[in-house]
Design a protein around this motif. Sequence first.
Motif, mmCIF file in Angstrom:
data_model
loop_
_atom_site.group_PDB
_atom_site.id
_atom_site.type_symbol
_atom_site.label_atom_id
_atom_site.label_comp_id
_atom_site.label_asym_id
_atom_site.label_seq_id
_atom_site.Cartn_x
_atom_site.Cartn_y
_atom_site.Cartn_z
ATOM 1 N N VAL A 30 44.597 54.036 58.235
ATOM 2 C CA VAL A 30 43.329 55.090 57.934
ATOM 3 C C VAL A 30 42.331 54.622 57.166
ATOM 4 O O VAL A 30 40.837 54.982 57.601
ATOM 5 C CB VAL A 30 44.085 56.206 57.337
ATOM 6 N N ASN A 31 42.528 53.992 55.954
ATOM 7 C CA ASN A 31 41.330 53.279 55.321
ATOM 8 C C ASN A 31 40.737 52.365 55.988
ATOM 9 O O ASN A 31 39.352 52.340 56.004
ATOM 10 C CB ASN A 31 41.772 52.739 53.989
ATOM 11 N N LYS A 32 41.260 51.472 56.757
ATOM 12 C CA LYS A 32 40.283 50.607 57.462
ATOM 13 C C LYS A 32 39.641 51.089 58.742
ATOM 14 O O LYS A 32 38.486 50.543 58.899
ATOM 15 C CB LYS A 32 41.372 49.480 58.222
ATOM 16 N N ILE A 33 40.013 51.923 59.241
ATOM 17 C CA ILE A 33 39.586 52.496 60.478
ATOM 18 C C ILE A 33 38.702 53.674 60.148
ATOM 19 O O ILE A 33 37.283 53.777 60.599
ATOM 20 C CB ILE A 33 40.622 53.250 61.570
ATOM 21 N N TYR A 34 38.921 54.510 59.329
ATOM 22 C CA TYR A 34 37.924 55.506 58.934
ATOM 23 C C TYR A 34 37.284 55.396 57.398
ATOM 24 O O TYR A 34 36.274 56.286 57.147
ATOM 25 C CB TYR A 34 38.780 57.122 58.841
ATOM 26 N N GLY A 35 37.769 54.757 56.456
ATOM 27 C CA GLY A 35 37.535 54.606 55.161
ATOM 28 C C GLY A 35 37.273 55.657 54.382
ATOM 29 O O GLY A 35 36.590 55.627 53.279
ATOM 30 N N SER A 36 38.460 56.350 54.568
ATOM 31 C CA SER A 36 38.396 57.816 53.836
ATOM 32 C C SER A 36 39.442 57.804 52.503
ATOM 33 O O SER A 36 39.332 58.420 51.857
ATOM 34 C CB SER A 36 38.743 58.899 54.738
ATOM 35 N N VAL A 37 40.297 56.657 52.620
ATOM 36 C CA VAL A 37 41.354 56.477 51.522
ATOM 37 C C VAL A 37 40.859 55.911 50.248
ATOM 38 O O VAL A 37 41.358 56.221 49.200
ATOM 39 C CB VAL A 37 42.718 56.058 51.877
ATOM 40 N N THR A 38 40.342 54.893 50.590
ATOM 41 C CA THR A 38 40.027 53.834 49.428
ATOM 42 C C THR A 38 40.903 53.001 48.828
ATOM 43 O O THR A 38 42.278 53.494 48.916
ATOM 44 C CB THR A 38 39.346 54.519 48.200
ATOM 45 N N PHE A 39 40.763 51.811 48.208
ATOM 46 C CA PHE A 39 41.660 50.961 47.892
ATOM 47 C C PHE A 39 42.606 51.634 46.656
ATOM 48 O O PHE A 39 44.112 51.529 46.727
ATOM 49 C CB PHE A 39 41.335 49.668 47.309
ATOM 50 N N PRO A 40 41.990 52.449 45.694
ATOM 51 C CA PRO A 40 42.821 52.884 44.895
ATOM 52 C C PRO A 40 43.693 54.135 45.430
ATOM 53 O O PRO A 40 45.046 54.352 44.888
ATOM 54 C CB PRO A 40 41.862 53.717 43.884
ATOM 55 N N GLY A 41 43.374 54.780 46.560
ATOM 56 C CA GLY A 41 43.836 55.737 47.120
ATOM 57 C C GLY A 41 45.344 55.340 47.835
ATOM 58 O O GLY A 41 46.539 55.486 47.911
#
Length: 239
Positions: A30-41
Motif C-alpha cells: 500500500v505504501n509503494k502503490i499509494y504512498g499513504s502508510v510511510t516508512f514509520p507506519g
Amino acid sequence: MIGLGFSSKVMAEAMGTYFLVFAGCSAVVVNKIYGSVTFPGVCVVWGLIIMVMVYSVGHISGAHLNPAVTITFAIFRHFPYKQVPLYILGQMLGSILASGTLYLMFDVDEDAYFGTVPVGTKGQSLMMEFITSFMLMFVISGVATDNRSIGELAGIAIGMTILLNVFIAGPVSGGSMNPARSIGPALIMQKYTGLWIYVVGPLLGTIVGGFAYNLIRLTDKPLREITKSGSFLGNIAKK
C-alpha cells in the motif's frame, strides 16, 4: 499419526504466519502503490501484527511464526526436534498463501515488490539480518524461556523489538529476520535476488542470540525464590 493437539499447533502457526505476512506486506504494498502508510507506519504495522499474533496463538503453538526461531528453540531444548519440520511447513504455507493473496489483490509489479532484497551491499544486508535476528532471539529467550520474566508482557516486548529492528534494518536489508517472510513473496513473484541472505542471516543470528542469552542466564529459579533469603545482589554474586 499426527495428534489433534499437534495439528492445531501447526494450523495456528500457519494462520499466525499468514496474518503476519499479510498485514506486514500489505503495509509495504500500500505504501509503494499509494504512498499513504510511510516508512514509520510500515515499521509500526510489523510490530503490532507480531504483538497481536503472540497474544492470539502464543498459548496454542508458542507463536514462533519464524523457522529460524523454531530451529533455535529446538537446538536449546525448548522445543522437540520431531515437531520442527511440520512447524516450518505450516509457517511456509502461511507465508506463501498470504503472498499469493496480496499478489491477486493488488497490481504488484517490480516496483511494488513486497519481499526483501538487499538495498546496501550483500555484506551489509547479511550483517544487518544477523544482528537484528540476534537481538530478536535474545529478547524472545528472555521473555519466553526464562520463568523469572513477566510472561504477560512477552507480546509487547517482542513486538517492540520487531518495530525497532525494522526501523534499523528496513532501509538496508528490508528487515526480514524471518526466512518465511522472505521466501513466500520470492516464490510468488519469482524474485530471488539475495534470498540466501534472508535464510542464512536470520538462522545464524537467532542461534547465536539464543546461545548468548543462555550464556548469561543466572539460574532457572523464579525471581521470587532468588530474593526469598538475603539480598538479590548477594545471590547474584554467588553465581
